[in-house]
Scaffold this motif. Structure first.
Motif, mmCIF file in Angstrom:
data_model
loop_
_atom_site.group_PDB
_atom_site.id
_atom_site.type_symbol
_atom_site.label_atom_id
_atom_site.label_comp_id
_atom_site.label_asym_id
_atom_site.label_seq_id
_atom_site.Cartn_x
_atom_site.Cartn_y
_atom_site.Cartn_z
ATOM 1 N N ASP A 103 50.208 44.402 28.403
ATOM 2 C CA ASP A 103 50.811 43.340 27.589
ATOM 3 C C ASP A 103 52.225 43.016 28.064
ATOM 4 O O ASP A 103 52.631 41.845 28.081
ATOM 5 C CB ASP A 103 50.826 43.749 26.116
ATOM 6 C CG ASP A 103 49.435 43.773 25.497
ATOM 7 O OD1 ASP A 103 48.518 43.129 26.043
ATOM 8 O OD2 ASP A 103 49.261 44.457 24.464
ATOM 9 N N ALA A 104 52.970 44.061 28.456
ATOM 10 C CA ALA A 104 54.329 43.838 28.959
ATOM 11 C C ALA A 104 54.303 43.051 30.266
ATOM 12 O O ALA A 104 55.118 42.142 30.478
ATOM 13 C CB ALA A 104 55.041 45.177 29.161
ATOM 14 N N LEU A 105 53.372 43.373 31.140
ATOM 15 C CA LEU A 105 53.256 42.643 32.404
ATOM 16 C C LEU A 105 52.892 41.184 32.160
ATOM 17 O O LEU A 105 53.455 40.276 32.772
ATOM 18 C CB LEU A 105 52.209 43.306 33.299
ATOM 19 C CG LEU A 105 52.573 44.688 33.851
ATOM 20 C CD1 LEU A 105 51.364 45.311 34.540
ATOM 21 C CD2 LEU A 105 53.748 44.598 34.825
ATOM 22 N N ARG A 106 51.962 40.964 31.258
ATOM 23 C CA ARG A 106 51.601 39.578 30.936
ATOM 24 C C ARG A 106 52.785 38.848 30.307
ATOM 25 O O ARG A 106 53.007 37.666 30.571
ATOM 26 C CB ARG A 106 50.393 39.553 29.994
ATOM 27 C CG ARG A 106 49.101 40.012 30.669
ATOM 28 C CD ARG A 106 47.899 39.867 29.757
ATOM 29 N NE ARG A 106 47.617 38.460 29.497
ATOM 30 C CZ ARG A 106 46.895 37.680 30.286
ATOM 31 N NH1 ARG A 106 46.373 38.179 31.406
ATOM 32 N NH2 ARG A 106 46.669 36.419 29.988
ATOM 33 N N GLY A 107 53.543 39.567 29.485
ATOM 34 C CA GLY A 107 54.723 38.965 28.880
ATOM 35 C C GLY A 107 55.769 38.567 29.907
ATOM 36 O O GLY A 107 56.533 37.614 29.695
ATOM 37 N N ASP A 108 55.793 39.301 31.031
ATOM 38 C CA ASP A 108 56.712 38.977 32.123
ATOM 39 C C ASP A 108 56.140 37.912 33.059
ATOM 40 O O ASP A 108 56.763 37.571 34.067
ATOM 41 C CB ASP A 108 57.032 40.241 32.930
ATOM 42 C CG ASP A 108 57.987 41.174 32.204
ATOM 43 O OD1 ASP A 108 58.616 40.739 31.209
ATOM 44 O OD2 ASP A 108 58.108 42.350 32.623
ATOM 45 N N GLY A 109 54.951 37.430 32.749
ATOM 46 C CA GLY A 109 54.370 36.339 33.532
ATOM 47 C C GLY A 109 53.479 36.749 34.676
ATOM 48 O O GLY A 109 53.101 35.905 35.496
ATOM 49 N N HIS A 110 53.111 38.032 34.763
ATOM 50 C CA HIS A 110 52.260 38.488 35.856
ATOM 51 C C HIS A 110 50.789 38.221 35.534
ATOM 52 O O HIS A 110 50.261 38.775 34.569
ATOM 53 C CB HIS A 110 52.424 39.996 36.084
ATOM 54 C CG HIS A 110 53.780 40.416 36.549
ATOM 55 N ND1 HIS A 110 54.183 40.287 37.863
ATOM 56 C CD2 HIS A 110 54.825 40.967 35.866
ATOM 57 C CE1 HIS A 110 55.430 40.750 37.972
ATOM 58 N NE2 HIS A 110 55.834 41.158 36.784
ATOM 59 N N PRO A 111 50.098 37.404 36.312
ATOM 60 C CA PRO A 111 48.640 37.346 36.187
ATOM 61 C C PRO A 111 48.059 38.716 36.545
ATOM 62 O O PRO A 111 48.570 39.405 37.437
ATOM 63 C CB PRO A 111 48.228 36.292 37.211
ATOM 64 C CG PRO A 111 49.477 35.504 37.475
ATOM 65 C CD PRO A 111 50.605 36.472 37.337
ATOM 66 N N LEU A 112 46.988 39.105 35.884
ATOM 67 C CA LEU A 112 46.414 40.433 36.100
ATOM 68 C C LEU A 112 44.993 40.332 36.624
ATOM 69 O O LEU A 112 44.176 39.549 36.136
ATOM 70 C CB LEU A 112 46.415 41.245 34.800
ATOM 71 C CG LEU A 112 47.766 41.513 34.152
ATOM 72 C CD1 LEU A 112 47.603 42.433 32.942
ATOM 73 C CD2 LEU A 112 48.764 42.103 35.146
ATOM 74 N N GLY A 113 44.708 41.136 37.655
ATOM 75 C CA GLY A 113 43.378 41.214 38.220
ATOM 76 C C GLY A 113 42.905 42.654 38.277
ATOM 77 O O GLY A 113 43.703 43.592 38.184
ATOM 78 N N LEU A 114 41.620 42.828 38.413
ATOM 79 C CA LEU A 114 41.007 44.150 38.504
ATOM 80 C C LEU A 114 40.024 44.145 39.670
ATOM 81 O O LEU A 114 39.276 43.186 39.856
ATOM 82 C CB LEU A 114 40.252 44.484 37.222
ATOM 83 C CG LEU A 114 39.583 45.855 37.186
ATOM 84 C CD1 LEU A 114 40.541 46.886 36.583
ATOM 85 C CD2 LEU A 114 38.283 45.832 36.374
ATOM 86 N N ILE A 115 40.058 45.205 40.475
ATOM 87 C CA ILE A 115 39.005 45.457 41.463
ATOM 88 C C ILE A 115 38.488 46.862 41.204
ATOM 89 O O ILE A 115 39.250 47.827 41.298
ATOM 90 C CB ILE A 115 39.511 45.369 42.911
ATOM 91 C CG1 ILE A 115 40.144 44.018 43.216
ATOM 92 C CG2 ILE A 115 38.354 45.645 43.874
ATOM 93 C CD1 ILE A 115 40.754 43.937 44.611
ATOM 94 N N SER A 116 37.223 46.985 40.867
ATOM 95 C CA SER A 116 36.675 48.299 40.547
ATOM 96 C C SER A 116 35.408 48.564 41.339
ATOM 97 O O SER A 116 34.481 47.754 41.339
ATOM 98 C CB SER A 116 36.371 48.399 39.049
ATOM 99 O OG SER A 116 35.827 49.668 38.738
ATOM 100 N N ASN A 117 35.380 49.718 42.001
ATOM 101 C CA ASN A 117 34.129 50.244 42.529
ATOM 102 C C ASN A 117 33.390 50.847 41.342
ATOM 103 O O ASN A 117 33.689 51.951 40.900
ATOM 104 C CB ASN A 117 34.393 51.311 43.594
ATOM 105 C CG ASN A 117 34.817 50.715 44.917
ATOM 106 O OD1 ASN A 117 34.918 49.498 45.071
ATOM 107 N ND2 ASN A 117 35.076 51.569 45.893
#
Length: 236
Positions: A103-117
């Motif tokens: 939530d803090a990262l999103r609040g700072d404007g960072h788009p978030l992605g996930l790569i999972s095996n």
């Protein structure tokens, strides 16, 4: 726009629950009438196929057959539901502290992605997990037929975020050679040791806790060249 951050899942955002996975597979073996230790060993030895090729029920049928079993459709369905319940349970175990970081990262404007095996039980459970709503993009190996450290899976995640790999930060514990794979295509790499010290040979920046990440990304930082790469894998 702040730099997109792409996370690994197991041993990065949540614990891998390896012991529970083995226990559940042993219980599935009883449901389909094969040797529990044999099915656990078969799951471990076929991890790559399960990451990129087989779904839950297909896995059960193939491995049961290799162990001499002939489970009914009802038995396969029951065992499959048991495995899917594990996927939901593991994702729901994410801590409130980790959710706060996202939530803090999103609040700072960072788009978030996930790569999972990850195997299909995780991908099926993902949309209903508390993590899903916090991510703009989620790429699962079982859905795309690619697994880290294949360069294509990093490129795919970056493309879905609308940027190039060099514009992204990657955060992971280091299993499956994921850190070297990310660095090789240009991502800025941070290793996390919060859940597991998977790749101690990695020479780049490391996070003892994900809680340190938002502040680190607010400050200029120098990317260190890696001194090594770990190629072990997580159990899925």
């Amino acid at each position: 726009m702040s730099r997109p951050v792409i996370f690994d899942l197991f041993h990065t955002l949540i614990h891998g629950a390896d012991e529970e996975r083995d226990r559940v597979v042993g219980e599935m073996a009883v449901m389909i009438g094969v040797d529990p230790a044999g099915l656990v060993a078969a799951y471990h030895s076929t991890w790559r196929d399960r990451l990129v090729q087989w779904d839950v029920e297909e896995t059960i049928r193939i491995l049961a057959g290799r162990l001499g079993g002939t489970p009914s459709n009802e038995q396969v369905t029951r065992a499959g539901e048991h495995r899917l319940a594990l996927g939901r349970r593991v994702l729901d175990s994410v801590s409130s502290a980790t959710l706060d970081v996202l939530d803090a990262l999103r609040g700072d404007g960072h788009p978030l992605g996930l790569i999972s095996n990850a195997t299909s039980d995780t991908a099926q459970a993902w949309p209903h997990s508390p993590l899903a709503q916090r991510f703009d993009v989620a790429v699962f190996s079982c859905d795309v037929g690619l697994a880290k450290p294949d360069p294509a899976i990093y490129h795919l995640a970056a493309e879905r975020l609308g940027v190039g790999p060099a514009d992204c930060v990657f955060v992971g514990d280091g299993a499956d050679g994921e850190l070297a794979g990310a660095a090789a295509v240009g991502l800025t790499v941070f290793r996390t040791t919060e859940h597991n010290d998977t790749d101690p040979s990695w020479g780049g920046p490391a996070l003892a806790t994900l809680g340190d990440l938002p502040a680190m990304l607010r400050e200029p930082f120098e990317v260190m060249e890696p001194s090594g790469a770990h190629t072990g894998h997580k159990t899925a």
